[in-house]
Structures are given as structure tokens and as C-alpha cells.
Write an enzyme that holds these catalytic residues in place. Sequence first.
Site, PDB file in Angstrom:
ATOM      1  N   LYS A   1       0.844  -1.201   0.000  1.00 38.63           N
ATOM      2  CA  LYS A   1       0.000   0.000   0.000  1.00 38.63           C
ATOM      3  C   LYS A   1       0.880   1.251   0.000  1.00 38.63           C
ATOM      4  O   LYS A   1       2.095   1.164   0.251  1.00 38.63           O
ATOM      5  CB  LYS A   1      -0.892  -0.018   1.236  1.00 38.63           C
ATOM      6  CG  LYS A   1      -0.093   0.040   2.521  1.00 38.63           C
ATOM      7  CD  LYS A   1      -0.940  -0.299   3.738  1.00 38.63           C
ATOM      8  CE  LYS A   1      -0.083  -0.215   4.974  1.00 38.63           C
ATOM      9  NZ  LYS A   1      -0.542  -1.097   6.033  1.00 38.63           N
TER      10      LYS A   1
ATOM     11  N   TYR B   1      14.895  30.945   5.736  1.00 35.09           N
ATOM     12  CA  TYR B   1      13.690  31.629   6.222  1.00 35.09           C
ATOM     13  C   TYR B   1      13.756  31.847   7.728  1.00 35.09           C
ATOM     14  O   TYR B   1      14.052  30.916   8.483  1.00 35.09           O
ATOM     15  CB  TYR B   1      12.442  30.790   5.934  1.00 35.09           C
ATOM     16  CG  TYR B   1      11.950  30.876   4.514  1.00 35.09           C
ATOM     17  CD1 TYR B   1      11.488  32.075   3.983  1.00 35.09           C
ATOM     18  CD2 TYR B   1      11.914  29.740   3.707  1.00 35.09           C
ATOM     19  CE1 TYR B   1      11.026  32.148   2.673  1.00 35.09           C
ATOM     20  CE2 TYR B   1      11.447  29.791   2.402  1.00 35.09           C
ATOM     21  CZ  TYR B   1      11.007  31.001   1.892  1.00 35.09           C
ATOM     22  OH  TYR B   1      10.544  31.065   0.608  1.00 35.09           O
TER      23      TYR B   1
END
Length: 412
Positions: A68, A298
Site C-alpha cells: 500500500k 527563512y
Amino acid sequence: MKDEDVAGDLPNRKEQASTRESPLIPSPSSFDSSRPTWAEIDLGNLVHNLRVTRASLPSRCAIMAAVKADAYGHGAVRCAGALEQAGVDWFGVALPEEGLALRSAGIKRPILCLSGFWEGQARHLVRSELTPAIFSTASLEALSHAAQAERLVVDYHLKVDSGMGRIGVTSNQLSSFLDVAERLSSVRMDGLMTHLACADDPEKAEFTAKQLEAFEAAARSVQARGHHPRWVHAANGAAARSLRPIPGNMVRIGGLLYGIWRDATDRRVPPLDWQPVMSVRTRIVLIKEVPAGAPLGYGGTFVTERESVIATLPIGYQDGLLRSLSNRGKVIVRGKLARIVGRISMDLTLVDVTGIEGAGIGDEVVVLGQQGERRITAEEIAGEAGTLSYEVTCGISGRVPRLYEGPQNGLP
Ligand SMILES: *Cc1c(COP(=O)(O)O)cnc(C)c1O
């Protein structure tokens, strides 16, 4: 990772392209035209991990490979192709669409949709020979309806909730579920399953034992009502390693196949020779010398304490380099650990390569995996970021191309 090996203070550096190449890098011409950030998937190790796991299990025990979430980020089609060739018995996906993708790619082995299916998917499920886990009478009726329309009898695995509290029919609901099942002639209970919540935790062994008792009680009820599921399964990878006897006749394993297990198995049970399957690599695109006192990235959350050599990497949180590794994580440059400095941004990350002799533009950088003697595991990254290794590999986004190595490249 050892701290003492993090880039030190020698400001002695030459700007030169690395001559060391990974064997899997695409031809230089294709690299000229694309961003040099990629994941390598070692299908040889995947198959090896299947073999060592299989050898540790009783021979009557089948293996369902959990593929999955695009095989935990490793690429479901290629991984399933390699595993099918190596003789895995079943595949487990979360969603029917994941199963459809495998069928379209030519995967032939049975596929269980572990999270059932959504309204409107029943017909595709039946036509593509996908087997759903069933945990409600509504979905059983929808499946039966679709099966009838195709004039087929369709298999399902009944999922019981033995204590996880997630999907699954509880012991209270079981009898009325079986009443409905009795009326439907186009569906057949071919499997009975449950999921263990704490199989990796020896402190919760009692809870696991309770879950298994509840599961056995459910199995008795189901049999008493005339169902004889061929497949009975409860164990995930952690339970497949630590529980003896193995409950039922199949185990569902994921992480172990991908060589990620240190944070998902019982620490007291010795590991097998599981080898990591994914590595993530990039290259230095820019190098600059910055003075002491320079804020980086940042928010300027990192301020250099010394004259530093800072490398820019073309990888960011959109690629799956978790932002929580900002000012914490490390990468490997020229066989040495280099610290991530400043905030990881969407597409770019800065690392401190001060003192890594020769570090230069074009150098291969290992974000996950091995270079020389040094290795960064998904478990280490997860530990640093406060998450689980599975989330690290699942999180490597579709923007990062996967390069496959190993048996027939996993093509089914
Ligand atoms: C994903 C999954 C597994 C496999 O778990 P691992 O910890 O990766 O071995 C087993 N059972 C179910 C129901 C799952 O969803």
C-alpha cells in the site's frame, strides 16, 4: 550517525566537481536536463528481505506483502513485480485503486484491499479480481450486488476488530453480520483477519494476547456458522517476528521487506538480516563562504558562529525532506556528516560543509542511505524528526524519480 564526525572547522576547501558517481545515476546527458535529486530502490535487497523473513517462518505460513501507499514510497508496481517473481503469496493494498494499478501492470497474485472499498468501486473490484476486507454489512451487500451482476461468486476477507478500535466487526456485531452473510449467495468468506495494535511492544504483550483470544473466539463463531475461510491472518511484520506460534496461516508484512524495522519491531527479538531498500540522493548545486554572524534561510533561525562554507541542495520538504529536520538533520557529503542549517524550505535546503575537504558543486549528497562507511537510516531520520520510519519513506514524494536496481528491475 555520530556527532564527532559532523563537518568540523577547517575552512580549507576546493571547489571541484566530485568524480565519484553512483552506479545508478542516469546518463550525464539526462542529468544535464533534470534536477539531480533521486531515490534508488534496490530490488535485490527487497527480495533478500523477503527470503530471510520467509526462512524464519513456518513453511505453512503464507506471506502477504503490504505494498500500500506505493509500497511505502518505494514504488508499488516495481516492488510487487520483484516480489511476485520471488514467490510472495499475496499483496495487500489500502485502496482498490492501488490494486487496480497493480492489475494494470500485470500483477497476477491475489490482492487484498485492506481498507475495504468505497461506494461505486464494487464493480471494478469484482472485474479486476481484487479481494476486499469487509467490515460492514453494507459493503458486503454492495459486493454481493456487484458479484451477482457479473454472475460470479466473489471472495472477501472478514475483518474483525479485536482491540485496535479501528475498522473491523466487533464481537458484539459479529452474529448479526453473519446473519446477513448467510442470506448472500454471491459472496464467500475466504479469509478471516484482524490487526494487532501493539505487536512491537513487549510491555503490551498482555494486550496482544487478549486481541488474539478475541480473534480465536471470532474464528470459532465463524466456523460454527458454516464458514471455512482458507486464510486466517493477524500478524503484521512485528508480530511475524516476535509471536510464536504464528496465529493463522498467513502474515502481512511491510516495513521489514523495505528494510525498515528498528522503530517498528519488538527490540528484544533479534533482527534478521534486513537490508534497506531505498536511498535518497542529491547533489550540491551551489557553495558559498559566509562570515560569522550570518543568518541562514527563512526566519534566519540559524546564525553562523564562525566563518562557514554552506552548500545548497536541490531538495526540500515537498520532496519529503521533513521540515522538522530543520537545524537538526544531517546528510552525508564526501563520506562525512554535514548538518542541515536553517529552515528546510519547499525545494531547497542548506547544509554546513565547513571542513569537509574538497566539497564542491556536483558532489553527490546522501540524504537517506549509505556513502562509503557512513549510513543514515530512515529510522534515524524518523527519530530526529519525532516520527516513524514508515512516514519517512512514504513521504518521499512523486517529484523524486525512483531508479530501480535489481532483478529485472521488478517488471512484472
Ligand atoms: C500495513 C499493514 C500491515 C503491514 O504492517 P508492517 O508493520 O509494515 O509489517 C499489516 N496489516 C495491515 C492491516 C496493514 O494495514
